[in-house]
Write an enzyme that holds these catalytic residues in place. Structure first.
Site, PDB file in Angstrom:
ATOM      1  CD  GLN A 168     -94.570   9.294  -7.640  1.00 41.44           C
ATOM      2  OE1 GLN A 168     -93.841   9.040  -6.702  1.00 41.44           O
ATOM      3  NE2 GLN A 168     -95.218  10.429  -7.730  1.00 41.44           N
ATOM      4  N   GLY A 169     -92.956   5.309 -10.623  1.00 42.80           N
ATOM      5  CA  GLY A 169     -91.638   4.717 -10.839  1.00 42.80           C
ATOM      6  C   GLY A 169     -90.630   5.819 -11.062  1.00 42.80           C
ATOM      7  CB  SER A 199     -87.047   6.888  -5.862  1.00 37.29           C
ATOM      8  OG  SER A 199     -87.657   8.067  -5.440  1.00 37.29           O
ATOM      9  CB  SER A 249     -96.194   3.029  -1.858  1.00 34.19           C
ATOM     10  OG  SER A 249     -95.186   3.834  -1.339  1.00 34.19           O
ATOM     11  CD  GLU A 286     -97.248  14.664  -4.146  1.00 33.98           C
ATOM     12  OE1 GLU A 286     -96.191  14.656  -4.768  1.00 33.98           O
ATOM     13  OE2 GLU A 286     -97.614  13.759  -3.395  1.00 33.98           O
ATOM     14  CG  ASN A 323     -89.397  17.845   6.227  1.00 35.32           C
ATOM     15  OD1 ASN A 323     -90.095  17.626   5.234  1.00 35.32           O
ATOM     16  ND2 ASN A 323     -89.879  17.824   7.462  1.00 35.32           N
ATOM     17  CD  GLU A 324     -83.261  16.833   6.010  1.00 35.30           C
ATOM     18  OE1 GLU A 324     -83.941  16.015   5.348  1.00 35.30           O
ATOM     19  OE2 GLU A 324     -83.404  16.984   7.237  1.00 35.30           O
TER      20      GLU A 324
END
Lengths: 400, 378
Positions: free
Chosen positions: A128-129, A131, A163, A246, A380-381
């Site tokens: 994945q590209g 962030s 990753s 996902e 989680n925020e």
């Protein structure tokens, strides 16, 4: 029970169970614990190949593209059986089998599907590209630029946290095609061939000691027009809908796996001594373990409830966010209990295990890796913002 | 919508009609005012419940009742929890459970009389000191002549004893823990009201002084007492779910409307996230409650699941109620706003029918029994 002849759930369950019994490689976790990068990739390809031969590789894909074409309710059965059998996870192919497939099936062209979907089943690896250094939770702030040059784009910028980038063949890329437009309105979706000139992949070290994070530097990388997915500047909308794909699936396997982790904790507490007696004979330890046991069961119930809702096409509202937060924070507390029960021994130097990031059994590393769950996939925020806003109708913060 | 024996009970329908009935008698607003605890209002509410058939829910169909399953009872109990209702419904439900499951001549005659709400039953399953009767019974049966015993001692925290016609009492005896039927009023029986900070409950002490109990009055043993204790715990779990939902709604509503620093306070993350956590705990509570209920329905035994639920959900409701007070600011601490009624009910629920420690100890005993542990040397 399904009404389609030959697709009876009990039959399906039994058939898969039998197959798994004779195909799940025995002692595979130990194999991975001893494996280096190369061996990990080999292992992943071998399992993928095994699943493909058995017809279980992509149950959620349509049959015309080589998938199982199973109904959502059947997919739930398949994932339940895989989880119960403790089958290996296809971590290397997660992005390709899920994100890429969902994206190409909903927004891709027929040519793009023909080029990549069969290849993915044969082992094409994707990363994945998304962030960037300045675009994490605020992904729309991304700055990687794709300049239109007639029959191709020239892409420059920097992606972070990819990753598997060093083992990937292709990258699912979000880049800005219209800097003048509002943030979310000027983004396009691309398929990036990582063998293209101008691509520089550099690893950096994860807190767990492994070289598992990557920066992907792009310097005027040529990306053909036919590698753009969907319309120009429509990337944000496409990504938003496919990212949801996902969620429900993997969490069931994780919550099932957690039951085993909790039992490992009990074993740990039974063997180790604290003072003059076994840890498990101390009241507060018994209660901590009993509380965790209860919450692990609740996590599995929440995941299974979500799965079943998805299976019948119900609107699940913010349930995916609820499950993600509950699971990840429970994982954090559970692995922490492991660290504490293992005592000083848990601090022995150890290498992270590829393919078993949060359940390798090395409690301290599993605990560190648990932050991977509370932070990625939407922190989680952010999840709590979603729950508060979409689940409870609370007002959004003033945005820019 | 009056229910009659033979009716097919639908959980969602029950939930809806319960909500409708309760809001009709207790007002549309979510606040708990003085009228909520007015004896006349509550008496009218009980009669309205009786007219629709609620008391019959806990009586088996074979005894002329509606024979509701645990999930259906849970739907009604959840609504009672949502409104934090003062009602003998829960006590009567436990009494019916005792009398329908118990053996012996003493039990049977009562069930028919309890269906129409004209008679009330309850159970005494805690000692005077608050212990669970399964650990330490406050009342003891001493054998006298033939098959007659003498009962003496004190039970505590008995719900709605003051309006009950019959109570099933957990007591110690030469043969171990037993449950016996006690008709009221009765010579030698004294009932003391035990006022609690939770004003939505009506709890009593039961004091027995040389009360004659025949062998025929004994309807069960320790197994029955444990089962009833579990039922009490499970019923409270549903009360917690309803109460948590209500408290969350009040808080989210407040967060949307209360403006400070130029914006609704719900837009601040500290507030928003705490509300999100309430919703997460609520969803977890719901699946835990439903799972315990369905395990009990399917297998008749669900000690582990009930304990998991009671421990988690009891703590969750109390935490949510406390956070709600915090997020309401000063208003959360005022009597009139009424949030404290939920908080006190949540805290009592935590302690009643086994607290989290009691229930986690039971889970631990099932999963980590001492005999299975690797022994320590020496």
């Amino acid at each position: 029970m399904s009404e389609e002849p030959g697709r009876d759930h009990d039959e399906l369950r039994a058939c898969l169970r039998t197959w798994l019994k004779s195909h799940v490689p025995s002692g595979w976790r130990d194999t991975l614990r001893r494996a280096d990068r190369h061996r990990y990739v080999e292992f992943q390809h071998a399992w993928r190949s095994e699943l493909k031969s058995g017809g279980w590789l992509a149950p959620h894909w349509p049959t015309e593209w080589g998938g199982g074409g199973y109904q959502p309710s059947e997919q739930v059965v398949i994932y339940e059986e895989m989880a119960k059998a403790g089958a290996p996870r296809l971590g290397l192919f997660f992005v390709s089998l899920y994100h890429v497939a969902a994206t190409l099936l909903t927004a891709g062209s027929d040519g793009q599907r023909r080029k990549h979907l069969p290849a993915i089943l044969d082992g094409e690896v994707w990363c994945q590209g998304f962030s960037e250094p300045d675009a994490g939770s605020d992904l729309a702030n991304l700055k990687t630029r794709a300049v239109g040059c007639g029959d191709h784009y020239e892409v420059s910028g920097q992606k972070l946290w990819s990753s598997l980038a060093d083992r990937a063949d292709w990258c699912l890329l979000l880049a800005r095609t219209d800097p003048a437009a509002h943030k979310r309105a000027g983004i396009s979706y691309f398929m990036l061939d990582l063998r293209s000139p101008g691509v520089d992949i550099r690893p950096f070290r994860h807190a767990n000691g492994g070289l598992e994070f990557f920066e992907v530097f792009l310097d005027s990388v040529p990306v053909p027009l036919e590698c753009r997915i969907g319309a120009e500047n429509d990337g944000w909308n496409i990504a938003r809908t496919t990212l949801a794909a996902e969620r429900g699936v993997t969490i069931l396997e994780l919550t099932e796996r957690m039951r085993e982790q909790q039992l490992n904790l009990v074993e740990l507490a039974s063997g180790g001594a604290v003072g003059q007696k076994a840890a498990v004979e101390h009241g507060h330890v018994r209660h901590l373990l009993a509380a965790l046991e209860g919450e692990v069961e609740i996590a599995a119930l929440l995941a299974s409830r979500l799965q079943r809702s998805l299976a019948v096409g119900e609107d699940t509202g913010v349930q995916a966010s609820v499950v993600k937060v509950f699971y990840s924070e429970l994982l954090q507390r559970l692995t922490d209990a492991g660290v504490q029960l293992e005592g000083l021994n848990s601090h022995q130097a150890s290498a992270p295990v590829l393919g078993l990031p949060w359940d390798s059994g090395v409690w301290m590393l599993d605990h560190i890796n648990s932050w991977g769950w509370t932070i990625s996939g939407g922190t989680n925020e952010i999840q709590r913002n979603v729950i508060g806003e979409r689940g409870l109708g609370l007002p959004r913060e003033p945005g820019i | 919508m009056t229910m009659v024996p033979g009716d097919r009970l639908d959980r969602e329908e029950l939930r809806g009609s319960a909500a409708e009935l309760l809001s009709r008698y207790l007002g549309q607003d979510r606040l708990l005012g003085a009228e909520r605890r007015d004896p006349d209002t509550l008496a009218r509410l009980w009669r309205a419940m009786a007219e629709v058939g609620w008391p019959a829910l806990g009586v088996p169909a074979s005894d002329g009742g509606l024979g509701a399953g645990v999930a259906e009872l849970g739907a009604v109990l959840t609504e009672l929890g949502r409104f934090a209702v003062s009602s003998p419904f829960l006590a009567n439900l436990l009494g019916c459970a005792a009398l329908s499951r118990g053996r012996g001549a003493a039990a049977a005659p009562w069930l028919g009389r309890l269906s129409d709400g004209s008679r009330l039953s309850t159970v005494a399953l805690h000692s005077g000191d608050g212990s669970a009767v399964v650990d330490r019974a406050g009342i003891k049966l001493t054998p006298r002549t033939g098959d007659v015993y003498q009962a003496a001692g004190r039970a505590g925290y008995v719900p709605d004893l003051g309006s009950a016609n019959v109570v099933v009492v957990g007591a110690d005896s030469p043969q171990g823990l037993v449950a016996f039927v006690l008709e009221l009023p009765r010579r030698g029986v004294r009932i003391h009201r035990r006022p609690t900070l939770d004003q939505t409950r009506d709890l009593y002490d039961l004091e027995l002084d040389s009360v004659e109990v025949g062998a025929g009055d004994i309807i069960g043993d320790g197994g029955l007492c444990r089962h009833l204790f579990d039922m009490g715990a499970l019923f409270l779990v549903f009360d917690c779910v309803g109460g948590s939902e209500q408290v969350l709604h009040m808080t989210a509503d407040h967060a949307r409307r209360r403006v400070q620093f130029g914006r609704p306070i719900g837009s601040f993350q500290a507030v928003k996230h705490r509300c999100a956590d309430m919703l997460i705990r609520l969803e977890a509570s719901k699946v835990a409650a439903d799972h315990a209920a369905s395990c009990l329905s399917n297998t008749g035994q669900a000690e582990r699941e009930i304990s998991i639920a009671k421990a988690y959900v009891g703590d969750a409701y109390a935490r949510t109620a406390g956070d709600a007070i915090q997020l309401h600011g000063g208003m959360g601490l005022t009597w009139d706003y009424g949030l404290h009624f939920f908080f006190k009910r949540a805290k009592l629920n935590q302690a009643w029918f086994g607290d989290a420690i009691w229930h986690r100890e039971r889970v631990a005993a099932i999963t980590m029994p001492p005999a299975a542990l690797s022994g320590m040397p020496g």
